[in-house]
Design an enzyme around this catalytic site. Structure first.
Site, PDB file in Angstrom:
ATOM      1  CG  HIS A  87      56.602  54.445  44.040  1.00 23.40           C
ATOM      2  ND1 HIS A  87      55.578  53.662  43.570  1.00 23.40           N
ATOM      3  CD2 HIS A  87      57.668  53.618  44.141  1.00 23.40           C
ATOM      4  CE1 HIS A  87      56.001  52.422  43.395  1.00 23.40           C
ATOM      5  NE2 HIS A  87      57.276  52.366  43.737  1.00 23.40           N
ATOM      6  CG  ASP A 139      52.632  55.169  42.670  1.00 23.53           C
ATOM      7  OD1 ASP A 139      53.460  55.959  42.174  1.00 23.53           O
ATOM      8  OD2 ASP A 139      52.939  54.045  43.126  1.00 23.53           O
ATOM      9  N   GLY A 241      60.895  46.426  42.737  1.00 25.04           N
ATOM     10  CA  GLY A 241      61.539  46.434  41.428  1.00 25.04           C
ATOM     11  C   GLY A 241      60.543  46.245  40.287  1.00 25.04           C
TER      12      GLY A 241
HETATM   13  N1  ARG Z   1      56.857  49.530  45.486  1.00 28.08           N
HETATM   14  C1  ARG Z   1      57.464  48.412  44.901  1.00 28.08           C
HETATM   15  C2  ARG Z   1      58.533  48.873  43.910  1.00 28.08           C
HETATM   16  O1  ARG Z   1      58.993  49.985  44.017  1.00 28.08           O
HETATM   17  C3  ARG Z   1      56.479  47.470  44.330  1.00 28.08           C
HETATM   18  C4  ARG Z   1      55.893  46.637  45.413  1.00 28.08           C
HETATM   19  C5  ARG Z   1      54.803  45.776  45.008  1.00 28.08           C
HETATM   20  N2  ARG Z   1      54.519  44.988  46.150  1.00 28.08           N
HETATM   21  C6  ARG Z   1      53.581  44.054  46.214  1.00 28.08           C
HETATM   22  N3  ARG Z   1      53.471  43.355  47.296  1.00 28.08           N
HETATM   23  N4  ARG Z   1      52.785  43.827  45.228  1.00 28.08           N
HETATM   24  O2  ARG Z   1      59.029  48.124  43.115  1.00 28.08           O
END
Ligand code: ARG
Length: 756
Positions: A87, A139, A241
């Site tokens: 992603h 992913d 992040g």
């Molecule tokens: N999708 C997020 C990113 O692009 C990571 C999120 C992780 N979230 C969590 N609650 N563990 O950095």
């Protein structure tokens, strides 16, 4: 996802990461078939307890840059290969060009160009064919570097698990990254790599947590190839992040990458552990992509099978976490009630929001702050908390940046010198996330706030019910305001009393906060009753907009997700309604004035409910009195209480002996308008909780005339003469406004009271 964030971001670690590394300098348990070593950082004296990683601890951690800044994490698995999350690179279904990305290896802090760090261009980005969206799995991504990394103490590959590798649930593993330290709270300078210890959660345990309704009432179906790590109580997690970064577990002296940071609901929320892409199931896919590249990634044989006892049981009982905040043994005995004692002034009331922080109005301390710098002498300040033998000392005072000019931001945070142990008392109050929506009908109470007068009598303890956000807006907000939606913080919160408050008490100099309960848990919902006059319902500034500031400063205040979601009958509040005109200052633009003593309104009746509650009824026919339902029935009750009606004295005579003065104010006052011919017509009944907003009686004409028969209606029905607009008396659009609340009325059939 954080592709648009240009700042380096990372790991959420609200509480210091406990535990210590085991000595990892064990000798390998078996011969490696591969020539490249993996998963062994240079032994360093690691100090774990904070959340900054020591340099060299995680030499496979890389930062992926796009547009000049850190976007995602990744892990070095071979000199020319980096593993990350799909992603990070897929935008609207298409892969972003590899040429736009660069890989930073061997970095510790991202502040200055780190010495020993290497930057590589990306030659190719590979994503599994079946990847479409994070929550649908697969992913992961492989990045082929344009030139191989130079391996050294700060740059080394991690070991990858074979498809058959089993990570026992409960294993303590580590996630690393430069992502946000809390939701929407970027890692502060100098952007040091963060580490957090997370426990692997079994599939069943994780599914069980994600089946509990969470933010926006959402639940999640976990899919094969996903892996969870974290804690039911939340508070430690990865965040925006960190994506693409590794989750590594130590086995036999080597670090194996069990997961790739993928997604979560919020960050660190209760019952919402982080979701990772499990690496082991993708062994074949990874092998296929890197085929022929020398040296390739290393998939060591699992050092030892986890003991059978530590494998995930098939039937796992689910341990969900309950809120740690907002529990009170009884209303009024608030375990978070804090009194800030500043020498030379009255105590200031606030609320404990975490182990170390108290929230209070900044106005308590503004005089001290007016010098522009924090008071030098916090030495003498003390904070009293329930069940604490001694007052706490204060380390720091952090006023809200808008505190001195905006009432809605009249907030300051005080840090205690030493954190208190949380138990039944003291216990912090729960705070709402910005997207919290307190449902109309929520049960609320007032609590002392700031330097108010001592509580003025029992109404401080009365339960109030939250008025629909729409009516609250109509009364206090902009005209024509659309109905607020969850996530659209309201401008005001209006609690309306179920029972009437004392007359004549406007508590001008008293300050209150609004506590609202959801599923037995109390939230600090609003601050500072801003209807300084006697306007009813009261209105409070919502606290939820300040959640981000409070968590930024405290790093650990208890922000809780919305717990109640049943919209009930008032669900239509979410529809796009607009306020009826002329409600901005109450219906008709008039505040009902007390009739001069001696003026008798011959149709007014005193309705005594259950011996003492008094409200106003209207004699509409010789045998019938009309009253508002909420005046007659206690909320939730369906049985009609014992009711007495007194005629011919309302407004003129004092109440019977033995009645307290506090009962003088009548609830549900009627709105009467005078016609051209001089007759008075009953136009409306006050909406519950308001003395200013009236529900039109007109629409109930059919019901009233059917029931009563002999009631008089002016022809043509419901349209008496209206005085010209500007006259300030009952503009016609009020009664006709569509979408205004329906009057909920009771007709009382009178029978003579036998006096003994
Ligand atoms: N999708 C997020 C990113 O692009 C990571 C999120 C992780 N979230 C969590 N609650 N563990 O950095």
């Amino acid at each position: 996802m954080s592709q648009h964030l240009l700042l380096p971001l990372v790991i959420l670690a609200i509480s210091p990461t406990p535990g210590a590394f085991q000595d990892s300098a064990l000798s390998p348990t078996q011969e490696e078939p591969e020539d490249l070593d993996c998963g062994r950082p240079e032994p360093t004296a690691r100090i774990v307890g904070g959340s900054d990683a020591q340099p060299g601890t995680w030499p496979w951690q890389v930062s992926l840059h796009h547009g000049g800044g850190h976007i995602c994490g990744g892990s070095l698995i071979a000199p020319s290969w980096v593993l990350s999350a799909a992603h990070c690179f897929v935008r609207n279904g298409t892969l972003e060009p590899a040429a736009e990305w660069s890989v930073v290896l061997g970095a510790h802090s991202q502040d200055a160009p780190p010495d020993g760090a290497q930057v590589r261009a990306v030659a190719a980005i590979l994503v599994p064919d079946n990847y479409s969206a994070v929550e649908l799995g697969a992913d992961l991504a492989l990045l082929r570097l344009a030139a191989p990394a130079r391996l050294g103490p700060a740059v080394r590959p991690v070991c990858l698990p074979r498809a058959s590798h089993q990570f026992a649930h409960g294993t303590a593993c580590w996630a690393t990254g430069w992502g946000d330290v809390q939701e929407a709270d970027p890692l502060p300078l100098p952007w040091v790599l963060q580490e957090v210890e997370l426990r692997l959660l079994g599939e069943a345990a994780c599914q069980c947590l994600y089946s509990q309704p969470g933010p926006f009432n959402l639940t999640l179906q976990l899919l094969p190839g996903m892996l969870c790590a974290g804690y039911p109580e939340g508070r430690r997690d990865t965040c925006q992040g960190d994506s693409g970064g590794p989750l590594v577990c130590e086995e036999g002296g080597r670090w194996f990458q069990a997961g790739i940071t993928s997604f979560g609901f919020g960050c660190g929320r209760r019952n919402r552990p982080g979701v990772f892409t499990a690496v082991a199931p993708y062994e074949a896919w990874i092998q296929e992509q890197v085929m022929g590249s020398e040296p390739g990634p290393v998939f060591p044989i699992q050092p030892q099978e986890p003991q059978s006892g530590s494998r995930e049981p098939t039937e796992e009982n689910c341990t969900i976490a309950l809120p740690e905040c907002g529990k009170a043994s009884r209303p009024g005995a608030w375990p978070w009630e804090a009194q800030v004692m500043v020498p030379g002034s009255r105590p200031c009331h606030g609320a404990l929001v975490s182990e170390s922080w108290v929230l209070a109005p900044a106005s308590c301390f503004l005089d001290l702050l007016s010098s522009g710098r924090p008071p030098r002498d916090l030495e003498a300040w003390r904070v009293r908390l329930p069940s604490r033998p001694r007052a706490e000392r204060v380390a720091r005072l952090v006023p809200h940046e808008n505190a001195s000019w905006e009432d809605a931001s009249d907030l300051a945070l005080l840090q205690l010198r030493a954190p208190v142990n949380l138990s039944a008392a003291p216990r912090p109050v729960c705070l709402p996330h910005p997207e919290h929506y307190f449902l109309p009908g929520s049960r609320c109470r007032l609590a002392r706030w700031g330097r108010g007068e001592p509580a003025p009598g029992p109404s401080a303890l009365l339960e109030a019910e939250l008025l629909g956000g729409w009516w609250c807006h109509c009364l206090y907000g902009r005209q024509g305001a659309p109905v607020p939606l969850p996530g659209d913080p309201p401008l005001a919160l209006c609690p309306a009393y179920q029972e009437e408050e004392e007359a004549g008490r406007c508590w001008n100099d008293s300050r209150w906060s609004l506590l609202c309960r959801e599923e037995g848990t109390w939230f600090l919902a609003g601050i500072r009753d801003f209807s300084s006059d006697c306007l009813r319902p009261r209105a409070f500034f919502p606290l939820q907009t300040h959640g981000p500031w409070i968590s930024h400063v405290t790093r650990g205040a208890y922000l809780e997700d919305q717990l109640a979601w049943h919209w009930g009958l008032e669900g239509e509040e979410t529809e796009a309604q607009t306020c009826p005109p002329h409600t901005e200052h109450g219906a008709c633009g008039l505040r009902p004035e007390a009739a001069p003593v001696g003026v008798l309104w011959p149709w007014l009746a005193e309705v005594h409910v259950a011996g003492d509650r008094v409200c106003t009824g209207i004699l509409v026919a010789p045998g019938w009195v009309l009253a508002a339902t909420h005046c007659v029935l206690r909320l939730g009750s369906t049985t009609v209480p014992y009711i007495e009606v007194y005629l011919g004295r309302a407004g003129a005579s004092p109440l019977p002996q033995g009645h307290q003065l506090s009962r003088l104010v009548t609830s549900a006052p009627p709105l009467l308008c005078q016609t051209e011919g001089g007759s008075w017509v009953l136009m409306g009944m006050a909406v519950r909780g308001s003395r200013e907003l009236f529900a039109a009686v007109g629409p109930e004409e059919a019901w009233i005339s059917q029931t009563v028969g002999e009631a008089h209606f002016l022809p043509p029905s419901g349209s008496p003469y209206w005085p010209p607009v500007g006259n300030n008396l009952c503009p016609p659009d009020l009664a006709r406004a569509s979408g205004s609340p329906r009057a909920v009325l009771f007709l009382l059939l009178l029978t003579p009271l036998i006096q003994s």
